[in-house]
Design a protein around this motif. Structure first.
Motif, short mmCIF file in Angstrom:
data_model
loop_
_atom_site.label_atom_id
_atom_site.label_comp_id
_atom_site.label_asym_id
_atom_site.label_seq_id
_atom_site.Cartn_x
_atom_site.Cartn_y
_atom_site.Cartn_z
N GLU A 148 8.58 14.19 6.80
CA GLU A 148 7.30 14.16 6.10
C GLU A 148 7.27 14.55 4.64
OE1 GLU A 148 4.45 14.78 10.07
OE2 GLU A 148 4.72 16.10 8.76
N ALA A 149 8.11 15.85 4.63
CA ALA A 149 8.35 16.56 2.91
C ALA A 149 9.68 16.37 2.74
CB ALA A 149 7.32 17.78 3.39
N GLY A 150 9.65 16.64 1.36
CA GLY A 150 11.03 16.80 1.07
C GLY A 150 10.99 17.06 -0.51
N GLY A 151 12.06 16.63 -1.34
CA GLY A 151 11.94 16.77 -2.71
C GLY A 151 13.33 16.59 -3.26
N PHE A 152 13.36 16.95 -4.64
CA PHE A 152 14.58 16.76 -5.55
C PHE A 152 14.71 17.95 -6.33
CE2 PHE A 152 12.33 12.98 -4.66
CZ PHE A 152 13.54 11.99 -4.26
N ALA A 153 16.12 18.44 -6.36
CA ALA A 153 16.66 19.61 -6.82
C ALA A 153 17.95 19.60 -7.69
CB ALA A 153 16.72 20.73 -5.94
N SER A 154 18.10 20.45 -8.51
CA SER A 154 19.26 20.45 -9.31
C SER A 154 20.17 21.51 -8.93
CB SER A 154 19.00 20.38 -10.78
OG SER A 154 18.00 19.49 -11.11
N THR A 155 21.50 21.06 -8.67
CA THR A 155 22.42 22.17 -8.47
C THR A 155 23.06 22.55 -9.82
OG1 THR A 155 24.29 20.62 -8.51
CG2 THR A 155 22.83 21.15 -6.40
N ARG A 156 24.12 23.34 -9.59
CA ARG A 156 24.75 24.02 -11.04
C ARG A 156 25.47 22.60 -11.83
NH1 ARG A 156 30.03 26.80 -9.81
NH2 ARG A 156 30.34 26.61 -7.74
N HIS A 182 15.39 16.12 2.85
CA HIS A 182 14.21 15.38 3.81
C HIS A 182 14.09 16.63 4.65
CE1 HIS A 182 16.05 11.75 1.93
NE2 HIS A 182 14.88 11.13 2.24
N PHE A 183 12.87 17.01 4.80
CA PHE A 183 12.54 18.08 6.17
C PHE A 183 12.10 17.71 7.21
CE2 PHE A 183 9.56 21.10 7.61
CZ PHE A 183 10.23 22.07 7.94
N VAL A 184 12.42 17.91 8.28
CA VAL A 184 12.30 17.28 9.75
C VAL A 184 11.38 18.58 10.12
CG1 VAL A 184 13.14 16.54 11.82
CG2 VAL A 184 14.37 16.22 9.70
N PRO A 185 10.16 18.20 10.52
CA PRO A 185 9.23 19.14 11.19
C PRO A 185 9.43 19.45 12.71
CG PRO A 185 7.90 17.17 10.79
CD PRO A 185 9.29 17.00 10.19
N ILE A 192 0.80 -1.19 0.16
CA ILE A 192 0.00 -0.15 0.14
C ILE A 192 0.79 1.06 -0.03
CG2 ILE A 192 -1.75 1.17 1.42
CD1 ILE A 192 -2.83 -1.24 2.38
N VAL A 193 0.41 2.01 -0.98
CA VAL A 193 1.27 3.59 -0.97
C VAL A 193 0.33 4.57 -0.68
CG1 VAL A 193 2.52 5.21 -2.41
CG2 VAL A 193 2.86 2.56 -2.63
N ASP A 194 0.49 5.24 0.41
CA ASP A 194 -0.53 6.21 0.76
C ASP A 194 0.07 7.51 1.20
OD1 ASP A 194 -3.07 7.45 1.40
OD2 ASP A 194 -3.67 5.52 2.73
N GLN A 195 -0.82 8.35 1.47
CA GLN A 195 -0.25 9.84 2.10
C GLN A 195 -0.09 9.65 3.67
OE1 GLN A 195 -2.76 12.70 0.95
NE2 GLN A 195 -4.68 12.09 2.01
N PRO A 196 0.82 10.34 4.48
CA PRO A 196 0.70 10.41 5.87
C PRO A 196 -0.49 10.79 6.25
CG PRO A 196 2.92 11.58 4.86
CD PRO A 196 1.64 11.37 3.53
N ARG A 197 -0.88 10.20 7.47
CA ARG A 197 -2.19 10.39 7.90
C ARG A 197 -2.26 11.93 8.59
NH1 ARG A 197 -5.27 5.53 8.63
NH2 ARG A 197 -6.98 6.97 9.30
N ASP A 198 -1.23 12.44 8.97
CA ASP A 198 -1.60 13.54 9.78
C ASP A 198 -0.14 14.47 9.62
OD1 ASP A 198 -3.02 15.54 11.20
OD2 ASP A 198 -2.73 14.62 13.12
N PRO A 199 0.12 14.90 8.64
CA PRO A 199 1.10 15.55 8.66
C PRO A 199 1.20 17.16 9.30
CG PRO A 199 0.42 15.59 6.31
CD PRO A 199 -0.49 14.80 7.38
N LEU A 200 2.26 17.43 9.70
CA LEU A 200 2.14 18.71 10.53
C LEU A 200 2.16 20.11 9.55
CD1 LEU A 200 3.54 17.02 12.80
CD2 LEU A 200 4.37 18.86 13.76
#
Length: 541
Positions: free
Chosen positions: A350-358, A369-372, A155-163
């Motif tokens: 809970e959140a994060g993402g991907f980015a490109s440097t130069r 990886h963002f830590v709330p 099962i792939v789902d969203q977090p139940r109660d993200p801050l």
């Protein structure tokens, strides 16, 4: 198997023996045992997963230093990280590291797998592996059916109660030019968002719970726990099974068809070397008789090196312990029990993402990886008070390390990541940390931002930040590559995951990756187990 198992009822004859009850091993056990004529053993050195610390998402933080549920590995002193030894915890229970990770579901970039195929790993391109990701998946988010499956075990789902502060991260990232991405496993990887997770009804869904627990009643599937594999049984030409230790007694288990190593990027090469399969000169140095000279066993070690920016905050809207947060902390157990809501639902990233440097070449080269909540600048699990933090890792490292046996007679694994030995990784990490700082300084955080505790605001030059990273950078726990597959004679495995020069032996886990994928490795490892099972079963047709 439990402590009351006797010599008489200890099963010893199988068609397939799978070593390691982690992400790949559990998928293999499910797929192979679905053919009722095959007798399958899944061997796990650890015990069952019957603790709330595993099943409650927030419990993950309590497992990283557990002596019971975790292998407490440490690297050798890292020459390019101020000679620090890096902590490398790995799961030691049913589900392996999928029972202690952050449950993030990421597959990596299309180009990762197409690159594997370009290196001679026929059948491992993105279009070939996508069907396994989709077959395993039960996507609850109604995402693009061209990339996602429904009805699978996972099962792939969203977090139940993200801050709410996790949403602030997305807003802040958008301020500095990153776009929100609602599906990192779809058409593109780049962007930021709330991570999808492998959870069921708000609880962790490990590989064991998804793939093995529902079918454990199959009479041809034997799950052996607290069972340490000491060595492979081999005549130098083929592998016939394994020698295991259980309750102080040694047993030989026979595999009439194949033995499959799924013990991970540390465990699989370690077992090969402990059995005399590896670099002959190094084996002799460690006092191990040589069975097969495969010089690349244990080489090509890769991992995502990670840097941290962490800030204090006066706001109790972030995770943390304070008088102001008692109103959220005290009811958390009841909230989780009754509604699967509240603080205990967090996976801490809970959140994060991907980015490109130069330095990126058409595909993101850093992951966030963002830590709330406050991430201790001193390395502690808990700090009093509040804050938030952002981890940044190098997605496709160029540095290569190794696993080898210690030369002190213990034959333990000696882990050398060789982090930042390639200057290109240092340059990408430096740019990633600068971008992380820009995100955390964006106006979205103005209402809750406090003092930057690491790297501290006074550090501004590239030289100062690089010194900080060498003093603090660590791993994101994604070791891979140590039993590399390929078409060249130097590779450990052929593209069908067979160990070169030996019959009856395959490897299926993160160690097979020729290059590390761009993201969290749990989902790709399950894919590897699934594809390995297909290759094995196709040879029986």
């Amino acid at each position: 198997m439990n402590k009351h198992t006797t010599q008489a009822d200890f099963p010893t004859e199988f068609d397939y023996i799978i070593v390691g009850g982690g992400a790949a091993g559990c998928v293999l056990a499910n797929r192979l045992s679905a053919r009722s004529t095959l007798r399958v053993a899944l061997i796990e050195a650890g015990g069952p997963d019957n603790t709330p610390r595993i099943h409650v998402p927030a419990g993950t933080i309590s497992l990283y230093k557990s002596q019971k549920y975790t292998y407490q590995y440490y690297s050798t002193p890292q020459a390019h990280l101020d000679n620090r030894r890096i902590h490398v915890p790995r799961g030691r229970m049913l589900g392996g590291s999928s029972s202690m990770n952050s449950m993030i579901y990421i597959r990596g970039a299309r180009s990762d797998y197409d690159h594997w195929e370009s290196l001679g790993c026929t059948g491992w391109g993105y279009d070939s592996v996508l069907k396994y990701f989709m077959r395993e998946e039960d996507n609850r988010l109604h995402q693009d059916p061209h990339f996602h499956g429904t009805g699978g075990e996972l099962i792939v789902d969203q977090p139940r109660d993200p801050l709410g502060v996790s949403r602030l991260f997305i807003q802040a990232a958008e301020e500095v030019g990153l776009k929100e991405n609602a599906d990192f496993n779809g058409a593109q990887l780049e962007g930021v968002g709330i991570y999808n997770v492998t959870q069921k009804d708000g609880k962790r869904l490990s590989a064991y719970r998804a793939f093995v627990a529902p079918v454990r009643s199959r009479p041809n599937l034997h799950v052996l726990t607290n069972c340490r594999v000491a060595s492979l049984v081999t005549d130098g030409q083929s592998v016939q099974g394994v020698t295991v230790e259980h309750n102080g007694q040694f047993h030989v288990l026979r595999a009439h068809r194949e033995t499959i190593l799924s013990a991970g990027a540390i465990g699989s090469p370690h077992l090969l070397m402990a059995s005399g399969i590896g670099n002959a000169a190094q084996l002799l140095e460690s006092g191990v008789p040589v069975v097969a000279d495969l010089p690349q066993v244990g080489c090509n070690l890769q991992d995502h090196i990670d840097g941290l920016v962490t800030l204090r905050s006066g706001s109790a809207t972030t995770l943390g312990f304070s008088r102001a947060s008692l109103g959220s902390v005290l009811p958390a157990p009841l909230q989780f029990l009754l509604k699967r809501k509240g603080w205990l639902t967090t996976n801490y990233v809970e959140a994060g993402g991907f980015a490109s440097t130069r330095y990126a070449q058409g595909v993101p080269d850093v992951q966030f990886h963002f830590v709330p909540g406050y991430r201790s600048h001193r390395g502690r699990l808990f700090e009093w008070g509040h804050g938030f933090a952002l981890h940044t890792c190098v997605l496709r490292p160029q540095s290569r390390g190794s696993i080898r046996l210690t030369r002190d007679g213990s034959r333990a694994p000696e882990i050398d990541f060789n982090f930042l030995s390639d200057e290109r990784d240092a340059l990408v990490l430096l740019e990633g940390i600068k971008l992380a700082r820009r995100i955390l300084r964006a106006s979205a955080f103005d209402g809750i931002r406090g003092k930057e505790m690491a790297p501290v605001a006074a550090l501004q030059t590239d030289a100062e930040l690089m010194a900080y990273l060498r003093a603090t950078a660590s791993t994101v726990f994604h070791p891979s590559g140590t039993c590399r597959m390929g078409s060249d004679d130097a590779s450990v495995l052929t593209p069908d995951l067979k160990v070169r020069g030996l019959k009856g032996l395959r490897v299926a886990d993160t160690s097979i990756m020729p290059t590390l994928i761009s993201g969290n490795t749990n989902a790709p490892t399950m894919m590897i187990g699934d594809k390995a099972a297909d290759m094995i079963l196709s040879e029986l047709a």
